[in-house]
Design a protein around this motif. Sequence first.
Motif, PDB file in Angstrom:
ATOM      1  N   GLU A 105       0.837  -1.203   0.000  1.00  0.00           N
ATOM      2  CA  GLU A 105       0.000   0.000   0.000  1.00  0.00           C
ATOM      3  C   GLU A 105       0.868   1.249   0.000  1.00  0.00           C
ATOM      4  N   MET A 106       0.662   2.099  -0.994  1.00  0.00           N
ATOM      5  CA  MET A 106       1.428   3.336  -1.125  1.00  0.00           C
ATOM      6  C   MET A 106       0.461   4.501  -1.322  1.00  0.00           C
ATOM      7  N   LYS A 107       0.719   5.598  -0.616  1.00  0.00           N
ATOM      8  CA  LYS A 107      -0.110   6.795  -0.774  1.00  0.00           C
ATOM      9  C   LYS A 107       0.762   7.966  -1.209  1.00  0.00           C
ATOM     10  N   THR A 108       0.301   8.673  -2.241  1.00  0.00           N
ATOM     11  CA  THR A 108       0.984   9.883  -2.703  1.00  0.00           C
ATOM     12  C   THR A 108      -0.018  11.024  -2.677  1.00  0.00           C
ATOM     13  N   THR A 109       0.309  12.082  -1.940  1.00  0.00           N
ATOM     14  CA  THR A 109      -0.594  13.219  -1.773  1.00  0.00           C
ATOM     15  C   THR A 109       0.039  14.452  -2.398  1.00  0.00           C
ATOM     16  N   LEU A 110      -0.702  15.109  -3.291  1.00  0.00           N
ATOM     17  CA  LEU A 110      -0.161  16.265  -4.010  1.00  0.00           C
ATOM     18  C   LEU A 110      -0.647  17.565  -3.381  1.00  0.00           C
ATOM     19  N   GLN A 111       0.309  18.421  -3.056  1.00  0.00           N
ATOM     20  CA  GLN A 111      -0.017  19.722  -2.491  1.00  0.00           C
ATOM     21  C   GLN A 111       0.062  20.831  -3.536  1.00  0.00           C
ATOM     22  N   GLU A 112       1.018  20.711  -4.437  1.00  0.00           N
ATOM     23  CA  GLU A 112       1.237  21.773  -5.422  1.00  0.00           C
ATOM     24  C   GLU A 112       1.820  21.175  -6.696  1.00  0.00           C
TER      25      GLU A 112
ATOM     26  N   PRO B 151      -3.489  19.014  -7.483  1.00  0.00           N
ATOM     27  CA  PRO B 151      -3.462  19.415  -6.069  1.00  0.00           C
ATOM     28  C   PRO B 151      -4.771  19.082  -5.353  1.00  0.00           C
ATOM     29  N   GLY B 152      -4.638  18.559  -4.130  1.00  0.00           N
ATOM     30  CA  GLY B 152      -5.807  18.191  -3.351  1.00  0.00           C
ATOM     31  C   GLY B 152      -6.236  16.753  -3.553  1.00  0.00           C
ATOM     32  N   TYR B 153      -5.476  16.003  -4.343  1.00  0.00           N
ATOM     33  CA  TYR B 153      -5.808  14.602  -4.597  1.00  0.00           C
ATOM     34  C   TYR B 153      -4.693  13.688  -4.099  1.00  0.00           C
ATOM     35  N   GLN B 154      -5.105  12.450  -3.863  1.00  0.00           N
ATOM     36  CA  GLN B 154      -4.180  11.436  -3.362  1.00  0.00           C
ATOM     37  C   GLN B 154      -4.357  10.158  -4.166  1.00  0.00           C
ATOM     38  N   SER B 155      -3.237   9.543  -4.533  1.00  0.00           N
ATOM     39  CA  SER B 155      -3.299   8.237  -5.190  1.00  0.00           C
ATOM     40  C   SER B 155      -3.075   7.154  -4.150  1.00  0.00           C
ATOM     41  N   LEU B 156      -3.700   6.010  -4.386  1.00  0.00           N
ATOM     42  CA  LEU B 156      -3.553   4.874  -3.486  1.00  0.00           C
ATOM     43  C   LEU B 156      -3.252   3.633  -4.311  1.00  0.00           C
TER      44      LEU B 156
ATOM     45  N   SER C 270      -7.409   7.167  -7.385  1.00  0.00           N
ATOM     46  CA  SER C 270      -7.164   8.513  -6.861  1.00  0.00           C
ATOM     47  C   SER C 270      -8.417   8.995  -6.151  1.00  0.00           C
ATOM     48  N   ARG C 271      -8.232   9.874  -5.184  1.00  0.00           N
ATOM     49  CA  ARG C 271      -9.352  10.385  -4.409  1.00  0.00           C
ATOM     50  C   ARG C 271      -9.011  11.771  -3.884  1.00  0.00           C
ATOM     51  N   ALA C 272     -10.068  12.578  -3.679  1.00  0.00           N
ATOM     52  CA  ALA C 272      -9.881  13.911  -3.111  1.00  0.00           C
ATOM     53  C   ALA C 272      -9.669  13.787  -1.605  1.00  0.00           C
ATOM     54  N   VAL C 273      -8.744  14.568  -1.062  1.00  0.00           N
ATOM     55  CA  VAL C 273      -8.439  14.513   0.371  1.00  0.00           C
ATOM     56  C   VAL C 273      -8.236  15.923   0.909  1.00  0.00           C
ATOM     57  N   ASP C 274      -8.249  16.030   2.232  1.00  0.00           N
ATOM     58  CA  ASP C 274      -7.887  17.273   2.902  1.00  0.00           C
ATOM     59  C   ASP C 274      -6.368  17.270   3.048  1.00  0.00           C
ATOM     60  N   VAL C 275      -5.695  18.037   2.219  1.00  0.00           N
ATOM     61  CA  VAL C 275      -4.233  18.015   2.195  1.00  0.00           C
ATOM     62  C   VAL C 275      -3.648  18.431   3.541  1.00  0.00           C
ATOM     63  N   ASN C 276      -4.253  19.414   4.189  1.00  0.00           N
ATOM     64  CA  ASN C 276      -3.737  19.864   5.486  1.00  0.00           C
ATOM     65  C   ASN C 276      -3.757  18.743   6.521  1.00  0.00           C
ATOM     66  N   GLN C 277      -4.783  17.905   6.455  1.00  0.00           N
ATOM     67  CA  GLN C 277      -4.860  16.782   7.382  1.00  0.00           C
ATOM     68  C   GLN C 277      -3.857  15.691   7.003  1.00  0.00           C
TER      69      GLN C 277
END
Length: 338
Positions: free
Chosen positions: A212-219, A237-242, A250-257
Amino acid sequence: MQKKSFESLQEFEKNRDFEKIRAKLFTTPVPQQLFSFKRMLPFVAAACMIIALGGVWYYSQTNSSIPSAIQLSQMDRLPAQNRATVTFSDGRQFQLNEHESQVHMDKKGIHYDDGSAVAETQSAQFATIETPRGGVYDVILPDGTRVKLNAATTLRYPTVFAADKREVRVDGEAYFEVAKRKNQPFIVETANQQVSVLGTHFNVNTYGNKSEMKTTLQEGKVQVKELTSGKHIILLPGYQSLVNKGKLISRAVDVNQELAWVDGRFNFDGKSLFEVMDDLSRWYNVDVEYRGEIPDVEFFGGTYRTSKLSTILKILKDQNLHYHFTANGKLIIEKNGY
């Protein structure tokens, strides 16, 4: 004068004799001791010790849920500190200074912010920087890319990047601020995925397990590729791959969290007890063992990563869970009454 002196002496002798008699009359005779307390002191101390040890044993058996003073001191574990090790491909290894927080890597070697040297590259083609559990460190790569390493993370990079690409490998969790180079993409490889960028800010997390790998894009923008199937997606930006068991979504996430750790915070929103304790285990360098039937609970909220471990463990009480430490420092979690 002599007579007066003699009379004075006689008077003195009379007074002295009187005082002797008076002393005998008014002195209370000391009774003969039947035994010596000093001689008995070792036996008394031994008896007290036996009673005390017996009391401690009984108390520990009947009140095992109440931590001892030693256990209380062990609970207050310090949060992660600046700790990391650098290993070159030629076998040389160096422990980084705990009083520093960042190192610069270039083709000549490694140095701290003030310019003091850690080691020369010499003939080594690769270098690996590794943080242990309870350790963090920041790295500036030869191209100017900044990497923030979380606890229990390994970053492997070439001492000189290739002309057509900048490729590194990560195991654990790392936040990247990639230096922009139009004709030299930056590639991050993990066990099952590859992330390609030109210049952006993103986070890679492989803590869950090797599948399991998660990549979260901020910018910026990145391409994530699952290595088994070859499938790839573009993240905004604002999305994460799993990546999990050969699947890529891919899914939308709260990047700050998702990137709370970069700002020095724990985020427990939506996490299970086991996920929360995994985070704490890495950050505070403590082994965790579960006993009995542990309820399937979900946590919300968070706290600062500078908090003491005992402060964070208070959340367990709200879930009817008890915790204590063993003599070797292992954290035991069990349901109350187990």
